[in-house]
Design a protein around this motif. Structure first.
Motif, PDB file in Angstrom:
ATOM      1  N   LEU A 130      30.713  45.200  47.483  1.00 50.09           N
ATOM      2  CA  LEU A 130      31.832  45.037  46.551  1.00 50.09           C
ATOM      3  C   LEU A 130      31.734  43.728  45.788  1.00 50.09           C
ATOM      4  N   LEU A 131      31.394  42.667  46.496  1.00 48.13           N
ATOM      5  CA  LEU A 131      31.284  41.355  45.849  1.00 48.13           C
ATOM      6  C   LEU A 131      30.175  41.353  44.803  1.00 48.13           C
ATOM      7  N   CYS A 132      29.018  41.890  45.137  1.00 49.45           N
ATOM      8  CA  CYS A 132      27.887  41.868  44.208  1.00 49.45           C
ATOM      9  C   CYS A 132      28.096  42.808  43.025  1.00 49.45           C
ATOM     10  N   MET A 133      28.856  43.870  43.216  1.00 53.93           N
ATOM     11  CA  MET A 133      29.154  44.774  42.103  1.00 53.93           C
ATOM     12  C   MET A 133      30.342  44.287  41.279  1.00 53.93           C
ATOM     13  N   LYS A 134      30.950  43.171  41.727  1.00 56.80           N
ATOM     14  CA  LYS A 134      32.116  42.587  41.047  1.00 56.80           C
ATOM     15  C   LYS A 134      33.235  43.611  40.912  1.00 56.80           C
ATOM     16  N   GLN A 135      33.440  44.333  41.989  1.00 58.46           N
ATOM     17  CA  GLN A 135      34.488  45.354  42.004  1.00 58.46           C
ATOM     18  C   GLN A 135      35.487  45.082  43.128  1.00 58.46           C
ATOM     19  N   TRP A 136      35.794  43.807  43.324  1.00 59.57           N
ATOM     20  CA  TRP A 136      36.710  43.444  44.394  1.00 59.57           C
ATOM     21  C   TRP A 136      38.086  44.081  44.203  1.00 59.57           C
ATOM     22  N   LYS A 137      38.443  44.337  42.925  1.00 61.20           N
ATOM     23  CA  LYS A 137      39.738  44.980  42.670  1.00 61.20           C
ATOM     24  C   LYS A 137      39.780  46.403  43.214  1.00 61.20           C
ATOM     25  N   ASN A 138      38.611  46.972  43.452  1.00 61.39           N
ATOM     26  CA  ASN A 138      38.535  48.315  44.024  1.00 61.39           C
ATOM     27  C   ASN A 138      38.412  48.307  45.543  1.00 61.39           C
ATOM     28  N   ALA A 139      38.610  47.133  46.145  1.00 54.64           N
ATOM     29  CA  ALA A 139      38.425  47.026  47.598  1.00 54.64           C
ATOM     30  C   ALA A 139      39.392  47.937  48.353  1.00 54.64           C
ATOM     31  N   LEU A 140      40.676  47.824  48.044  1.00 58.01           N
ATOM     32  CA  LEU A 140      41.657  48.626  48.766  1.00 58.01           C
ATOM     33  C   LEU A 140      41.484  50.125  48.530  1.00 58.01           C
ATOM     34  N   PRO A 141      41.299  50.582  47.259  1.00 55.46           N
ATOM     35  CA  PRO A 141      41.058  52.016  47.063  1.00 55.46           C
ATOM     36  C   PRO A 141      39.814  52.517  47.793  1.00 55.46           C
ATOM     37  N   SER A 142      38.757  51.692  47.800  1.00 59.82           N
ATOM     38  CA  SER A 142      37.518  52.103  48.480  1.00 59.82           C
ATOM     39  C   SER A 142      37.728  52.220  49.984  1.00 59.82           C
ATOM     40  N   ILE A 143      38.413  51.214  50.555  1.00 59.71           N
ATOM     41  CA  ILE A 143      38.650  51.220  51.996  1.00 59.71           C
ATOM     42  C   ILE A 143      39.557  52.386  52.378  1.00 59.71           C
ATOM     43  N   GLU A 144      40.593  52.614  51.561  1.00 60.38           N
ATOM     44  CA  GLU A 144      41.508  53.726  51.852  1.00 60.38           C
ATOM     45  C   GLU A 144      40.798  55.068  51.750  1.00 60.38           C
ATOM     46  N   PHE A 145      39.912  55.204  50.748  1.00 60.47           N
ATOM     47  CA  PHE A 145      39.159  56.440  50.594  1.00 60.47           C
ATOM     48  C   PHE A 145      38.245  56.660  51.804  1.00 60.47           C
ATOM     49  N   GLY A 146      37.535  55.606  52.197  1.00 60.59           N
ATOM     50  CA  GLY A 146      36.648  55.710  53.356  1.00 60.59           C
ATOM     51  C   GLY A 146      37.408  56.010  54.631  1.00 60.59           C
ATOM     52  N   LEU A 147      38.570  55.360  54.793  1.00 60.97           N
ATOM     53  CA  LEU A 147      39.385  55.602  55.988  1.00 60.97           C
ATOM     54  C   LEU A 147      39.876  57.044  56.024  1.00 60.97           C
ATOM     55  N   GLN A 148      40.255  57.557  54.853  1.00 61.47           N
ATOM     56  CA  GLN A 148      40.705  58.949  54.780  1.00 61.47           C
ATOM     57  C   GLN A 148      39.602  59.910  55.219  1.00 61.47           C
ATOM     58  N   LYS A 149      38.377  59.667  54.734  1.00 54.44           N
ATOM     59  CA  LYS A 149      37.263  60.530  55.097  1.00 54.44           C
ATOM     60  C   LYS A 149      36.938  60.406  56.588  1.00 54.44           C
TER      61      LYS A 149
END
Length: 417
Positions: free
Chosen positions: A257-276
């Protein structure tokens, strides 16, 4: 009634309920309850067996939930699509089978679920198939074959659970199946894809097209998450430093996330992964209940007697148990969980090392994990818009790919022991 018959009855009840679209977790719990009672246990003893079975998978459930960080990051940021697009561009459309199989294999190998990996690569595959006139079932078979190869060398739940139940190092279990995975990849591309009967049906003209690369992260940053994860897991065999998957997988995802500069997507990504991962975690709890009943039955003793009767080495209980349990659950994860939880002690007792026991169980769990009473069958067929009958025709070829992986893993054990 004999406890073996009770355990088998419980499995049949669970399979029947799953086919009838009952929640897999509840189906397995009810199957465990019925199997235990039918096997002669009291209600109190059945509950105790089910509870002990769940305790056996609790640590794996925790690791799987944290693995959702890596999986969510790869999918939600578009990193998985970037990697698959790059692989297909590198190999070229003339080597479309190799490109698709390798792309799906790599995504699974870095921690993406096999069904999610197929769904990720499918739009690219269908776009190429439309241009080249390659039948959809053939494309799907190649992606599934590549996914199975990646699944046996991945930090995915099936490998984590098998390693956990055998008390083996995860990275060692992953490495043990590298050669079988590569052989399986070649078998998929150069045998299955070439001799698969070509149906009349072609790719739909309105299939989803490949995502625009301009909306996706660059390749170098997309690779950071899986590379960091692999390096952390490799520290134990390379340097003697143990980094548990509980730490390695989420750290790799956050670095990505840090290297892709998408830290703003951290929570959506984590929530999506947790859901799966939550779906898998709940399934494993149900699987743990029936695993507890099987452990307290004489099923494994009967399997050993059967192997003796057909003059086969007892070491084969590892791959055979993986095959049988994947057939019962139509899931690599649940199959590996049941087989390793129920037979690990027996497999270790006959002289098989923990690493190879886990590796062979893991490989065996890919042979029949695609049967119609599981979600993988329907998810992969749906993304490629195949009818039930069209999807059903792939089963013998998928099973043959899994059988090759299992055979190679078993041969590698005999060579390396």
């Amino acid at each position: 009634m004999d406890s073996t018959i009770g355990a088998l009855l419980g499995l049949l009840v669970a399979i029947g309920l799953i086919i009838k679209k009952v929640s897999p977790a509840y189906s397995l719990i009810l199957g465990a309850l019925i199997g235990g009672l039918a096997g002669g246990l009291s209600l109190e003893e059945v509950v105790a067996s089910m509870t002990e079975g769940v305790k056996g998978v609790s640590s794996a459930v925790l690791r799987i939930l944290t693995a959702g960080v890596l999986s969510g990051v790869l999918i939600k940021t578009g990193a998985a699509m970037t990697i698959s697009n790059a692989i297909i561009r590198f190999w070229g459309e003339k080597r479309v089978y190799l490109a698709l199989a390798f792309a799906t294999m790599l995504l699974c190998a870095v921690g993406v679920f096999i069904d999610v990996a197929v769904i990720t690569v499918a739009p690219v595959a269908l776009s190429i198939g439309r241009r080249l006139g390659v039948p959809t079932p053939q494309l799907l078979l190649v992606m599934i074959g590549g996914g199975k190869c990646g699944n046996i060398i991945s930090p995915n739940p099936n490998t984590i659970i098998a390693a956990e139940n055998f008390g083996a190092d995860l990275s060692s279990v992953m490495f043990a199946n590298v050669v079988p995975a590569l052989i399986g990849l070649l078998f998929t591309v150069f045998v299955m894809a070439r001799f698969f009967p070509v149906p009349e049906r072609r790719v739909h003209s309105d299939c989803e097209t490949v995502a625009d690369d301009r909306t996706l992260p660059p390749l170098w940053s997309s690779l950071v998450a899986p590379v960091v994860t692999i390096l952390l897991l490799a520290l134990r065999p390379l340097c003697g430093i143990t980094v548990d998957p509980l730490i390695a997988l989420p750290v790799g995802g956050l670095c990505g996330l840090l290297c892709m500069k998408q830290w703003k997507n951290a929570l959506p990504s984590i929530e999506f992964g947790l859901q799966k991962m939550s779906v898998i975690a709940v399934l494993l709890i149900g699987t743990g209940t029936i695993a507890g009943v099987i452990q307290d039955s004489t099923l494994k003793d009967h399997i050993l007697v059967l192997l003796d009767h057909i003059s086969v080495g007892k070491e084969l209980i590892a791959p055979v148990s993986g095959i049988l349990m994947s057939a019962a659950t139509a899931s690599t994860t649940a199959g590996a969980t049941l087989a390793s939880a129920s037979f690990a002690d027996t497999i270790l007792a006959v002289g098989v090392s923990s690493v190879w026991g886990a590796a062979m169980v893991n490989a065996g769990s890919t042979v029949l994990d695609h049967l119609p009473h599981g979600s993988f069958f329907h998810a992969t067929g749906g993304v490629c818009e195949l009818s039930f009958k069209e999807r059903l025709k792939l089963i013998p070829y998928e099973s043959l790919i899994g059988a090759v992986l299992t055979l190679c893993s078993t041969l590698m054990y005999w060579i390396c022991r």
